[in-house]
Structures are given as structure tokens and as C-alpha cells.
Write a protein that holds these residues in place. Sequence first.
Motif, PDB file in Angstrom:
ATOM      1  N   MET A   1     -48.546 -16.594 -26.997  1.00 41.09           N
ATOM      2  CA  MET A   1     -47.997 -17.648 -27.821  1.00 41.09           C
ATOM      3  C   MET A   1     -46.597 -17.273 -28.299  1.00 41.09           C
ATOM      4  SD  MET A   1     -51.482 -18.585 -29.953  1.00 41.09           S
ATOM      5  CE  MET A   1     -50.732 -19.759 -31.034  1.00 41.09           C
ATOM      6  N   SER A   2     -46.460 -16.037 -28.728  1.00 40.37           N
ATOM      7  CA  SER A   2     -45.168 -15.553 -29.195  1.00 40.37           C
ATOM      8  C   SER A   2     -44.115 -15.667 -28.099  1.00 40.37           C
ATOM      9  CB  SER A   2     -45.304 -14.095 -29.649  1.00 40.37           C
ATOM     10  OG  SER A   2     -44.046 -13.544 -29.936  1.00 40.37           O
ATOM     11  N   ARG A   3     -44.461 -15.228 -26.921  1.00 39.89           N
ATOM     12  CA  ARG A   3     -43.506 -15.250 -25.809  1.00 39.89           C
ATOM     13  C   ARG A   3     -43.097 -16.685 -25.472  1.00 39.89           C
ATOM     14  NH1 ARG A   3     -46.350 -12.819 -21.973  1.00 39.89           N
ATOM     15  NH2 ARG A   3     -45.836 -10.808 -22.837  1.00 39.89           N
ATOM     16  N   ALA A   4     -44.048 -17.592 -25.427  1.00 41.31           N
ATOM     17  CA  ALA A   4     -43.740 -18.987 -25.099  1.00 41.31           C
ATOM     18  C   ALA A   4     -42.788 -19.587 -26.134  1.00 41.31           C
ATOM     19  CB  ALA A   4     -45.018 -19.809 -25.003  1.00 41.31           C
ATOM     20  N   MET A   5     -43.062 -19.346 -27.427  1.00 37.05           N
ATOM     21  CA  MET A   5     -42.196 -19.911 -28.461  1.00 37.05           C
ATOM     22  C   MET A   5     -40.800 -19.291 -28.426  1.00 37.05           C
ATOM     23  SD  MET A   5     -44.686 -20.536 -31.743  1.00 37.05           S
ATOM     24  CE  MET A   5     -45.401 -18.897 -31.819  1.00 37.05           C
ATOM     25  N   THR A   6     -40.742 -17.970 -28.304  1.00 34.66           N
ATOM     26  CA  THR A   6     -39.458 -17.278 -28.298  1.00 34.66           C
ATOM     27  C   THR A   6     -38.613 -17.688 -27.102  1.00 34.66           C
ATOM     28  OG1 THR A   6     -40.423 -15.429 -29.490  1.00 34.66           O
ATOM     29  CG2 THR A   6     -38.371 -15.004 -28.324  1.00 34.66           C
ATOM     30  N   ARG A   7     -39.223 -17.747 -25.934  1.00 39.35           N
ATOM     31  CA  ARG A   7     -38.470 -18.152 -24.744  1.00 39.35           C
ATOM     32  C   ARG A   7     -38.043 -19.611 -24.833  1.00 39.35           C
ATOM     33  NH1 ARG A   7     -40.919 -17.410 -19.416  1.00 39.35           N
ATOM     34  NH2 ARG A   7     -38.804 -17.964 -18.781  1.00 39.35           N
ATOM     35  N   SER A   8     -38.889 -20.464 -25.379  1.00 42.07           N
ATOM     36  CA  SER A   8     -38.528 -21.870 -25.535  1.00 42.07           C
ATOM     37  C   SER A   8     -37.270 -22.000 -26.388  1.00 42.07           C
ATOM     38  CB  SER A   8     -39.688 -22.638 -26.168  1.00 42.07           C
ATOM     39  OG  SER A   8     -39.361 -24.000 -26.317  1.00 42.07           O
ATOM     40  N   ILE A   9     -37.243 -21.297 -27.496  1.00 37.39           N
ATOM     41  CA  ILE A   9     -36.075 -21.347 -28.378  1.00 37.39           C
ATOM     42  C   ILE A   9     -34.844 -20.796 -27.657  1.00 37.39           C
ATOM     43  CG2 ILE A   9     -35.066 -20.369 -30.476  1.00 37.39           C
ATOM     44  CD1 ILE A   9     -38.039 -20.469 -31.602  1.00 37.39           C
ATOM     45  N   ALA A  10     -34.981 -19.598 -27.117  1.00 35.70           N
ATOM     46  CA  ALA A  10     -33.821 -18.921 -26.517  1.00 35.70           C
ATOM     47  C   ALA A  10     -33.287 -19.635 -25.283  1.00 35.70           C
ATOM     48  CB  ALA A  10     -34.192 -17.482 -26.170  1.00 35.70           C
TER      49      ALA A  10
ATOM     50  N   PRO B   1     -45.591 -11.454 -32.226  1.00 39.52           N
ATOM     51  CA  PRO B   1     -47.056 -11.431 -32.153  1.00 39.52           C
ATOM     52  C   PRO B   1     -47.705 -11.247 -33.535  1.00 39.52           C
ATOM     53  CG  PRO B   1     -46.158 -10.181 -30.330  1.00 39.52           C
ATOM     54  CD  PRO B   1     -44.988 -10.539 -31.236  1.00 39.52           C
ATOM     55  N   GLN B   2     -47.112 -10.420 -34.398  1.00 34.51           N
ATOM     56  CA  GLN B   2     -47.658 -10.220 -35.743  1.00 34.51           C
ATOM     57  C   GLN B   2     -47.569 -11.508 -36.561  1.00 34.51           C
ATOM     58  OE1 GLN B   2     -45.212  -8.356 -34.304  1.00 34.51           O
ATOM     59  NE2 GLN B   2     -46.268  -6.419 -33.924  1.00 34.51           N
ATOM     60  N   ALA B   3     -46.460 -12.212 -36.438  1.00 40.48           N
ATOM     61  CA  ALA B   3     -46.296 -13.472 -37.161  1.00 40.48           C
ATOM     62  C   ALA B   3     -47.273 -14.523 -36.640  1.00 40.48           C
ATOM     63  CB  ALA B   3     -44.861 -13.969 -37.053  1.00 40.48           C
ATOM     64  N   VAL B   4     -47.514 -14.540 -35.335  1.00 42.36           N
ATOM     65  CA  VAL B   4     -48.501 -15.475 -34.773  1.00 42.36           C
ATOM     66  C   VAL B   4     -49.888 -15.158 -35.321  1.00 42.36           C
ATOM     67  CG1 VAL B   4     -49.631 -16.264 -32.663  1.00 42.36           C
ATOM     68  CG2 VAL B   4     -47.146 -16.017 -32.723  1.00 42.36           C
TER      69      VAL B   4
ATOM     70  N   LEU C   1     -53.272 -24.238 -35.228  1.00 40.66           N
ATOM     71  CA  LEU C   1     -52.505 -23.966 -34.010  1.00 40.66           C
ATOM     72  C   LEU C   1     -53.240 -24.478 -32.787  1.00 40.66           C
ATOM     73  CD1 LEU C   1     -51.271 -21.663 -36.016  1.00 40.66           C
ATOM     74  CD2 LEU C   1     -50.347 -20.850 -33.880  1.00 40.66           C
ATOM     75  N   PHE C   2     -52.464 -24.940 -31.807  1.00 38.07           N
ATOM     76  CA  PHE C   2     -52.999 -25.475 -30.567  1.00 38.07           C
ATOM     77  C   PHE C   2     -52.210 -24.888 -29.402  1.00 38.07           C
ATOM     78  CE2 PHE C   2     -53.376 -28.553 -33.964  1.00 38.07           C
ATOM     79  CZ  PHE C   2     -54.733 -28.854 -33.943  1.00 38.07           C
ATOM     80  N   VAL C   3     -52.892 -24.674 -28.307  1.00 35.69           N
ATOM     81  CA  VAL C   3     -52.257 -24.120 -27.118  1.00 35.69           C
ATOM     82  C   VAL C   3     -52.601 -24.997 -25.926  1.00 35.69           C
ATOM     83  CG1 VAL C   3     -52.223 -22.156 -25.538  1.00 35.69           C
ATOM     84  CG2 VAL C   3     -52.308 -21.755 -27.980  1.00 35.69           C
ATOM     85  N   ALA C   4     -51.612 -25.274 -25.114  1.00 34.92           N
ATOM     86  CA  ALA C   4     -51.840 -25.936 -23.827  1.00 34.92           C
ATOM     87  C   ALA C   4     -51.690 -24.859 -22.765  1.00 34.92           C
ATOM     88  CB  ALA C   4     -50.820 -27.051 -23.609  1.00 34.92           C
ATOM     89  N   GLU C   5     -52.735 -24.663 -21.992  1.00 34.72           N
ATOM     90  CA  GLU C   5     -52.701 -23.652 -20.937  1.00 34.72           C
ATOM     91  C   GLU C   5     -52.498 -24.313 -19.591  1.00 34.72           C
ATOM     92  OE1 GLU C   5     -56.054 -21.068 -20.825  1.00 34.72           O
ATOM     93  OE2 GLU C   5     -55.847 -20.469 -22.908  1.00 34.72           O
ATOM     94  N   ILE C   6     -51.821 -23.595 -18.729  1.00 33.05           N
ATOM     95  CA  ILE C   6     -51.654 -24.036 -17.352  1.00 33.05           C
ATOM     96  C   ILE C   6     -51.740 -22.794 -16.479  1.00 33.05           C
ATOM     97  CG2 ILE C   6     -49.129 -23.996 -17.454  1.00 33.05           C
ATOM     98  CD1 ILE C   6     -49.233 -26.502 -15.594  1.00 33.05           C
ATOM     99  N   GLU C   7     -52.616 -22.845 -15.506  1.00 36.08           N
ATOM    100  CA  GLU C   7     -52.807 -21.725 -14.588  1.00 36.08           C
ATOM    101  C   GLU C   7     -53.075 -20.425 -15.331  1.00 36.08           C
ATOM    102  OE1 GLU C   7     -49.226 -21.906 -12.263  1.00 36.08           O
ATOM    103  OE2 GLU C   7     -49.697 -23.920 -11.532  1.00 36.08           O
ATOM    104  N   GLY C   8     -53.856 -20.509 -16.413  1.00 31.30           N
ATOM    105  CA  GLY C   8     -54.232 -19.339 -17.184  1.00 31.30           C
ATOM    106  C   GLY C   8     -53.150 -18.780 -18.085  1.00 31.30           C
ATOM    107  N   MET C   9     -52.032 -19.473 -18.183  1.00 32.07           N
ATOM    108  CA  MET C   9     -50.913 -19.017 -19.007  1.00 32.07           C
ATOM    109  C   MET C   9     -50.703 -19.984 -20.167  1.00 32.07           C
ATOM    110  SD  MET C   9     -49.792 -16.341 -17.323  1.00 32.07           S
ATOM    111  CE  MET C   9     -48.181 -16.061 -17.992  1.00 32.07           C
ATOM    112  N   VAL C  10     -50.137 -19.470 -21.262  1.00 27.04           N
ATOM    113  CA  VAL C  10     -49.762 -20.336 -22.379  1.00 27.04           C
ATOM    114  C   VAL C  10     -48.551 -21.144 -21.940  1.00 27.04           C
ATOM    115  CG1 VAL C  10     -48.891 -20.431 -24.742  1.00 27.04           C
ATOM    116  CG2 VAL C  10     -50.670 -18.776 -24.139  1.00 27.04           C
ATOM    117  N   GLY C  11     -48.742 -22.439 -21.840  1.00 21.33           N
ATOM    118  CA  GLY C  11     -47.659 -23.314 -21.408  1.00 21.33           C
ATOM    119  C   GLY C  11     -46.932 -23.965 -22.558  1.00 21.33           C
TER     120      GLY C  11
END
Length: 142
Positions: free
Chosen positions: A1-10, A33-36, A47-57
Amino acid sequence: MSRAMTRSIAELCAADHADDPEIIAGWTRNKTPQAVAQMLANPQLSLFVAEIEGMVGAVGAIAGPDTVALNYVSPDHRRRGLSRALLAHMEAEMAARGTDLARLTSTRTALEFYRAHGWQDAGPPELGHNVPGYPMTKRLAR
């Protein structure tokens, strides 16, 4: 989740941060990850997650009964309808909780996305994370 949010922003929000490393660092500081883990433990946040192909999308969150607090899509999975599906799910969840008027603060990047999904501007921009946030509202059908 952390990676998806951080990459989305950046990677996807350059219209907001103009690739300024200080702004990106400030904006992503609470997406570790600690903040998540703290977000997941917060009873006022769903919190909600949409997964695609086993990854957090995509990652979304509702704060309290009426506010979309997060809606980020991973750059690897954008334009596949994940953010749209996540938004629809959060709107339905808020409506089920009895919310008539939902709220969110949009980035410049996402303004047209939200407008296309029935959200309306609700005031002048407000500064957050050193970037403008655009208040929006939407009447929810119940």
C-alpha cells in the motif's frame, strides 16, 4: 500500500508538485509502511485496496462517515478502471453509512477525474503538503 501511494504521488502528480523533491518528500512522509500500519489501526479511517494480478493496484480510504481521504492508483496499473471502481466502492460505503453529502480534497491531477464522476467544486483551493487541494462534494444516492 505504501509503495502504491508513494509512487502514485511521485510519478503521477507532477502537475501538483512539479517534480520538486522537497514537496514530494513532504507529501509522502505519511505514506511509509509504519504510517500505513497506523492508518489501519485508526478506527476513524476505513482503508480499501484494489488488487490486480496479486498486486496492490490502488489504495483508498474514508475518514469518518463522509470524506474520501485517499484515492491513489499505482502507476503500473493506471487506466484500468481501478481508481474509478475504488471511488464507486467508497461512495457506496459512505451512502450505506447514511452519508448524503460526501467530501474530498482533490489534487490538480485528479480534478477532471472527480468532475467526470459527478463531484463538484466546493470552494477555493487550500494549501496542503505545499500543493493546492481542491475541495469537492457529491450528493450520494441511497
